[in-house]
Scaffold this motif. Structure first.
Motif, short mmCIF file in Angstrom:
data_model
loop_
_atom_site.label_atom_id
_atom_site.label_comp_id
_atom_site.label_asym_id
_atom_site.label_seq_id
_atom_site.Cartn_x
_atom_site.Cartn_y
_atom_site.Cartn_z
N LEU A 1 0.82 -1.20 0.00
CA LEU A 1 0.00 0.00 0.00
C LEU A 1 0.86 1.26 0.00
O LEU A 1 0.55 2.24 -0.67
CB LEU A 1 -0.93 0.01 1.21
N ALA A 2 1.97 1.24 0.76
CA ALA A 2 2.86 2.40 0.79
C ALA A 2 3.46 2.67 -0.59
O ALA A 2 3.52 3.82 -1.05
CB ALA A 2 3.98 2.18 1.81
N LEU A 3 3.90 1.61 -1.26
CA LEU A 3 4.49 1.78 -2.59
C LEU A 3 3.44 2.20 -3.61
O LEU A 3 3.71 3.02 -4.49
CB LEU A 3 5.17 0.47 -3.01
N THR A 4 2.23 1.66 -3.48
CA THR A 4 1.15 2.06 -4.38
C THR A 4 0.81 3.53 -4.19
O THR A 4 0.60 4.28 -5.15
CB THR A 4 -0.10 1.20 -4.12
N ASP B 1 4.63 -10.08 3.08
CA ASP B 1 3.24 -10.06 2.64
C ASP B 1 3.09 -10.46 1.17
O ASP B 1 2.10 -11.11 0.80
CB ASP B 1 2.63 -8.67 2.86
N ALA B 2 4.05 -10.08 0.33
CA ALA B 2 3.98 -10.50 -1.07
C ALA B 2 4.08 -12.01 -1.17
O ALA B 2 3.34 -12.65 -1.93
CB ALA B 2 5.09 -9.82 -1.88
N GLY B 3 5.00 -12.59 -0.40
CA GLY B 3 5.11 -14.05 -0.39
C GLY B 3 3.85 -14.71 0.11
O GLY B 3 3.39 -15.71 -0.46
N GLU B 4 3.26 -14.15 1.15
CA GLU B 4 2.01 -14.69 1.69
C GLU B 4 0.88 -14.58 0.68
O GLU B 4 0.08 -15.51 0.50
CB GLU B 4 1.64 -13.96 2.98
N TRP C 1 10.70 -0.53 -10.10
CA TRP C 1 11.44 -0.60 -8.85
C TRP C 1 10.51 -0.90 -7.68
O TRP C 1 10.91 -1.60 -6.73
CB TRP C 1 12.20 0.70 -8.62
N ALA C 2 9.29 -0.38 -7.70
CA ALA C 2 8.34 -0.69 -6.64
C ALA C 2 8.03 -2.18 -6.60
O ALA C 2 7.94 -2.79 -5.53
CB ALA C 2 7.05 0.12 -6.83
N GLN C 3 7.87 -2.78 -7.78
CA GLN C 3 7.65 -4.23 -7.84
C GLN C 3 8.86 -4.98 -7.30
O GLN C 3 8.73 -5.96 -6.55
CB GLN C 3 7.38 -4.66 -9.29
N GLU C 4 10.05 -4.52 -7.67
CA GLU C 4 11.29 -5.16 -7.20
C GLU C 4 11.36 -5.14 -5.67
O GLU C 4 11.65 -6.16 -5.03
CB GLU C 4 12.49 -4.42 -7.79
#
Length: 262
Positions: free
Chosen positions: A209-212, A243-246, A233-236
């Motif tokens: 959410l912060a990166l978005t 949380d992305a792994g989850e 870079w945000a995706q990286e």
């Protein structure tokens, strides 16, 4: 007493302006306290969302000009610009730069700086009696607190000029129609809906959410190559988070994710 109530509950930082006798006008001390609380919320991993509202009939009537501490008359050249940079502009920047989603629950009048404080938030809920007023022209003043930056990006240039040139009060339904407000709610439903939204955000993937938020806030000031590079870079960065792994595991296992904000 700085005029703001603060508590953290269920990973939400609740900020409630509490100077109802002035429609929650901001003194310098109150403004600086809000900056500190937003900065703390941004850095605190236990805080995953922020909810800002007011008590009484007002959300925030802007700067408390009666306090005399932020007089518009400079003693020496440069004082006014310096006061704005370190005061109202710093507050708006604290909202825009907060790494947690910030919800404004506009319970009543939001005027001047108070209107821009609401508009800087990521999501805006408004009670039916709420009003938004670009009050500066009524005082013979130039809009401050980032208003000339925020308003055209939300309404378009012509509408922003109309609002700032005339200073007419904008009702909550009109504000929703112009894109300034996400939802207009009956007065008795505002607090509950705001809590529900904040709770939902506080269980989300906080770093994503912060990166978005960063990508969206910077998008209107970026050209396409810069925006695409920031997205990459945000995706990286985000794919290194727990949380992305989850989220990916939950999708593969056909279950709902349980995000921890890390």
């Amino acid at each position: 007493m700085t005029g703001v109530e603060h508590e953290v509950r269920d990973h939400v930082s609740y900020l409630t302006l509490n100077r109802p006798e002035t429609l929650n006008a901001l003194t310098p001390a109150l403004r600086d306290r809000l900056v500190d609380l937003l900065t703390e919320a941004s850095a605190d991993p236990s805080v995953r969302a922020v909810l800002l509202t007011g008590t009484g009939r007002g959300f925030c009537a802007g700067a408390d000009l009666r306090s005399g501490a932020d007089s518009p008359s400079p003693r020496i050249p440069g004082d006014v610009a310096r006061t704005l940079r370190t005061g109202a502009q710093r507050l708006i920047a604290a909202v825009l730069d907060c790494e947690k989603p910030v919800i404004a629950a506009v319970n009543g009048t939001a005027a001047g700086l108070g209107s821009h404080l609401a508009l800087a938030c990521d999501l805006v809920l408004a009670a039916e009696p709420a009003r938004f007023i670009e009050v500066f022209v009524r005082r013979g003043l130039v809009p401050d607190a980032g208003g000339a930056y925020l308003l055209p990006r939300l309404t378009g240039l012509q509408r922003a000029k109309e609002l700032m040139f005339f200073g007419d009060a904008l009702s909550a339904p009109e504000a929703e129609r112009l894109g300034l407000v996400n939802r207009v709610l009956p007065e008795g439903e505002l607090a509950k809906t705001a809590r529900d939204w904040a709770t939902r955000l506080a269980t989300g993937p906080t770093r994503a959410l912060a990166l978005t938020k960063h990508l969206l806030n910077s998008s209107l000031d970026s050209d396409r190559p810069a925006a695409f590079a920031a997205e990459a870079w945000a995706q990286e960065i985000n794919l290194t988070t727990q949380d992305a792994g989850e989220g990916l595991r939950a999708f593969a296992e056909r279950r709902g994710p349980e995000f921890l904000g890390r």
